[in-house]
Motif scaffolding. Structure first.
Motif, PDB file in Angstrom:
ATOM      1  N   LEU A   1     -41.380  89.576  34.508  1.00  8.76           N
ATOM      2  CA  LEU A   1     -41.206  88.181  34.905  1.00  8.76           C
ATOM      3  C   LEU A   1     -39.875  87.977  35.619  1.00  8.76           C
ATOM      4  N   ASP A   2     -39.947  87.587  36.872  1.00  9.54           N
ATOM      5  CA  ASP A   2     -38.758  87.330  37.674  1.00  9.54           C
ATOM      6  C   ASP A   2     -38.290  85.895  37.444  1.00  9.54           C
ATOM      7  N   VAL A   3     -37.665  85.673  36.276  1.00 10.12           N
ATOM      8  CA  VAL A   3     -37.151  84.361  35.890  1.00 10.12           C
ATOM      9  C   VAL A   3     -35.739  84.544  35.334  1.00 10.12           C
ATOM     10  N   PRO A   4     -34.904  83.514  35.397  1.00 15.26           N
ATOM     11  CA  PRO A   4     -33.517  83.679  34.931  1.00 15.26           C
ATOM     12  C   PRO A   4     -33.341  83.587  33.421  1.00 15.26           C
ATOM     13  N   TYR A   5     -34.289  82.928  32.719  1.00 17.48           N
ATOM     14  CA  TYR A   5     -34.126  82.669  31.292  1.00 17.48           C
ATOM     15  C   TYR A   5     -35.250  83.286  30.467  1.00 17.48           C
ATOM     16  N   LEU A   6     -34.906  83.611  29.219  1.00 11.83           N
ATOM     17  CA  LEU A   6     -35.916  83.914  28.211  1.00 11.83           C
ATOM     18  C   LEU A   6     -35.578  83.106  26.966  1.00 11.83           C
ATOM     19  N   HIS A   7     -36.537  82.320  26.499  1.00 11.37           N
ATOM     20  CA  HIS A   7     -36.367  81.520  25.286  1.00 11.37           C
ATOM     21  C   HIS A   7     -36.799  82.359  24.091  1.00 11.37           C
ATOM     22  N   ILE A   8     -35.950  82.425  23.050  1.00 10.17           N
ATOM     23  CA  ILE A   8     -36.246  83.297  21.913  1.00 10.17           C
ATOM     24  C   ILE A   8     -36.494  82.534  20.614  1.00 10.17           C
ATOM     25  N   GLY A   9     -36.647  81.220  20.668  1.00 10.91           N
ATOM     26  CA  GLY A   9     -37.012  80.470  19.465  1.00 10.91           C
ATOM     27  C   GLY A   9     -35.889  80.361  18.454  1.00 10.91           C
ATOM     28  N   THR A  10     -35.947  81.165  17.404  1.00  5.04           N
ATOM     29  CA  THR A  10     -35.005  81.255  16.259  1.00  5.04           C
ATOM     30  C   THR A  10     -35.111  80.086  15.294  1.00  5.04           C
ATOM     31  N   ASP A  11     -36.084  79.198  15.456  1.00  3.09           N
ATOM     32  CA  ASP A  11     -36.156  78.004  14.614  1.00  3.09           C
ATOM     33  C   ASP A  11     -37.093  78.217  13.425  1.00  3.09           C
ATOM     34  N   GLU A  12     -36.891  77.404  12.387  1.00  2.00           N
ATOM     35  CA  GLU A  12     -37.796  77.289  11.243  1.00  2.00           C
ATOM     36  C   GLU A  12     -38.131  78.639  10.628  1.00  2.00           C
ATOM     37  N   VAL A  13     -37.084  79.369  10.239  1.00  3.96           N
ATOM     38  CA  VAL A  13     -37.291  80.694   9.665  1.00  3.96           C
ATOM     39  C   VAL A  13     -36.117  81.030   8.748  1.00  3.96           C
ATOM     40  N   GLN A  14     -36.392  81.857   7.753  1.00  4.73           N
ATOM     41  CA  GLN A  14     -35.333  82.378   6.894  1.00  4.73           C
ATOM     42  C   GLN A  14     -34.837  83.692   7.488  1.00  4.73           C
ATOM     43  N   PHE A  15     -33.550  83.768   7.740  1.00  5.25           N
ATOM     44  CA  PHE A  15     -32.979  84.977   8.321  1.00  5.25           C
ATOM     45  C   PHE A  15     -32.644  85.967   7.211  1.00  5.25           C
ATOM     46  N   THR A  16     -33.381  87.047   7.176  1.00  4.57           N
ATOM     47  CA  THR A  16     -33.148  88.093   6.177  1.00  4.57           C
ATOM     48  C   THR A  16     -32.293  89.225   6.739  1.00  4.57           C
ATOM     49  N   ASN A  17     -32.197  89.290   8.057  1.00 10.15           N
ATOM     50  CA  ASN A  17     -31.375  90.302   8.714  1.00 10.15           C
ATOM     51  C   ASN A  17     -30.385  89.585   9.627  1.00 10.15           C
ATOM     52  N   PRO A  18     -29.121  89.431   9.213  1.00 10.90           N
ATOM     53  CA  PRO A  18     -28.151  88.652  10.007  1.00 10.90           C
ATOM     54  C   PRO A  18     -27.824  89.282  11.357  1.00 10.90           C
ATOM     55  N   GLN A  19     -28.209  90.523  11.560  1.00 12.01           N
ATOM     56  CA  GLN A  19     -27.929  91.177  12.834  1.00 12.01           C
ATOM     57  C   GLN A  19     -29.065  91.006  13.854  1.00 12.01           C
ATOM     58  N   PHE A  20     -30.212  90.483  13.371  1.00 12.01           N
ATOM     59  CA  PHE A  20     -31.388  90.456  14.240  1.00 12.01           C
ATOM     60  C   PHE A  20     -31.166  89.612  15.500  1.00 12.01           C
ATOM     61  N   VAL A  21     -30.785  88.345  15.316  1.00  9.08           N
ATOM     62  CA  VAL A  21     -30.645  87.461  16.476  1.00  9.08           C
ATOM     63  C   VAL A  21     -29.518  87.923  17.403  1.00  9.08           C
ATOM     64  N   PRO A  22     -28.300  88.228  16.888  1.00 10.69           N
ATOM     65  CA  PRO A  22     -27.264  88.721  17.809  1.00 10.69           C
ATOM     66  C   PRO A  22     -27.702  89.964  18.588  1.00 10.69           C
ATOM     67  N   GLU A  23     -28.458  90.843  17.928  1.00 13.57           N
ATOM     68  CA  GLU A  23     -28.931  92.053  18.592  1.00 13.57           C
ATOM     69  C   GLU A  23     -29.942  91.718  19.692  1.00 13.57           C
ATOM     70  N   MET A  24     -30.832  90.752  19.413  1.00 12.35           N
ATOM     71  CA  MET A  24     -31.817  90.342  20.413  1.00 12.35           C
ATOM     72  C   MET A  24     -31.142  89.642  21.596  1.00 12.35           C
ATOM     73  N   VAL A  25     -30.161  88.795  21.303  1.00 13.15           N
ATOM     74  CA  VAL A  25     -29.442  88.095  22.371  1.00 13.15           C
ATOM     75  C   VAL A  25     -28.756  89.101  23.290  1.00 13.15           C
ATOM     76  N   ALA A  26     -28.068  90.066  22.696  1.00 10.95           N
ATOM     77  CA  ALA A  26     -27.375  91.080  23.492  1.00 10.95           C
ATOM     78  C   ALA A  26     -28.366  91.887  24.327  1.00 10.95           C
ATOM     79  N   PHE A  27     -29.535  92.174  23.751  1.00 16.93           N
ATOM     80  CA  PHE A  27     -30.521  92.977  24.469  1.00 16.93           C
ATOM     81  C   PHE A  27     -31.121  92.190  25.640  1.00 16.93           C
TER      82      PHE A  27
END
Length: 283
Positions: free
Chosen positions: A240-266
């Motif tokens: 997809l040739d688009v500038p943004y990707l939306h990753i949600g992150t809402d309404e969930v219990q975070f069991t792995n505190p590294q998950f979102v930062p790792e996804m953002v960096a990726f």
């Protein structure tokens, strides 16, 4: 109450229909109408300029001047010219079988940079033809953003060639077997671009992901889930040739505190900017 509201709507419509200012949607920031009309087959001159006087958001601003000799349209970008054409289409009126344009001068720019709508097709699949019809129609009214919510608990709607089991009917709860191929997604991105609409795809994580868990038997925040999500993100970003990707992150219990930062960096490593819901991850 219904009778009163109906009467008000009828009166409002009649006033707009007979007003000297045509009922434009949205109404331009600045306009002046003489009350006179000319034939709509006037010559039209479009010009890219460096600046639109008085406009706040220059990249989408435009200026229209309709005289008895012709129509002059100025804008700083092709997007501005496109919005001016949509206004011109609304300005045309039919009087006794003749297409006419009002003598007027309009300077316009958007009140809001992002003017969009969202479809959660993870829950309810919508055919491509219908999506295109809506995008084309809404662009006539200067809607410039389409948020495409592609994954949900009910189904994973974006094709994965790496993990085709995500799109299997057995792993969907609604509209089973219905999903968009990567080729269709690229086609819709280009269709949006032609109508000056920004497509923002959303791959929801790590919540709203029951379809993912049904498919693999484990969640996204596990080590294996994280690895698979990176594969899926890379596949989507490459397609997809688009500038943004939306990753949600809402309404969930975070069991792995590294998950979102790792996804953002990726995601950023793939050349995309990241968007998420608020409230969501505490950045």
């Amino acid at each position: 109450m219904k009778r009163i509201l109906t009467t008000l709507l009828i009166v409002t419509f009649c006033c707009l229909a007979h007003a000297s200012i045509p009922p434009l949607l949205p109404m331009p920031q600045k306009s002046a109408f003489t009350g006179k009309y000319v034939k709509a087959d006037m010559p039209v001159n479009e010009k890219i300029v460096s600046h639109i006087d008085g406009a706040i958001f220059q990249d989408e601003a435009y200026h229209i001047h309709i005289t008895s000799k012709g129509v002059n349209i100025e804008a700083t970008t092709q997007c501005g010219l496109y919005w001016a054409r949509q206004t011109m289409a609304q300005l045309k009126t039919d009087k006794k079988g003749k297409q006419l344009l009002p003598l007027c001068e309009i300077t316009d720019w958007p009140a809001f940079r992002i003017r969009g709508y969202m479809h959660d097709i993870g829950r309810s699949y919508i055919p491509m033809d219908e999506l295109k019809t809506e995008i084309a129609m809404l662009s006539r009214f200067k809607i410039n953003t389409f948020h495409w919510h592609l994954t949900e608990n009910q189904a994973w709607r974006l094709e994965s060639k790496l993990y085709p089991q995500l799109n299997a009917p057995a792993n969907m709860e609604r509209s089973k077997g219905k999903f968009y191929t990567l080729a269709e997604a690229r086609e819709l991105v280009e269709f949006c671009r032609q109508h000056h609409v920004l497509l923002i795809p959303e791959i929801d994580m790590p919540g709203h992901s029951a379809a993912f868990e049904r498919t693999f038997g484990f969640g996204m925040q596990t080590a294996e889930g994280t690895r698979i999500m990176k594969d899926i993100i890379a596949e989507a970003c490459d397609a997809l040739d688009v500038p943004y990707l939306h990753i949600g992150t809402d309404e969930v219990q975070f069991t792995n505190p590294q998950f979102v930062p790792e996804m953002v960096a990726f995601v950023r490593s793939k050349g995309k900017k990241v968007i998420s819901w608020n409230p969501g991850w505490n950045y």
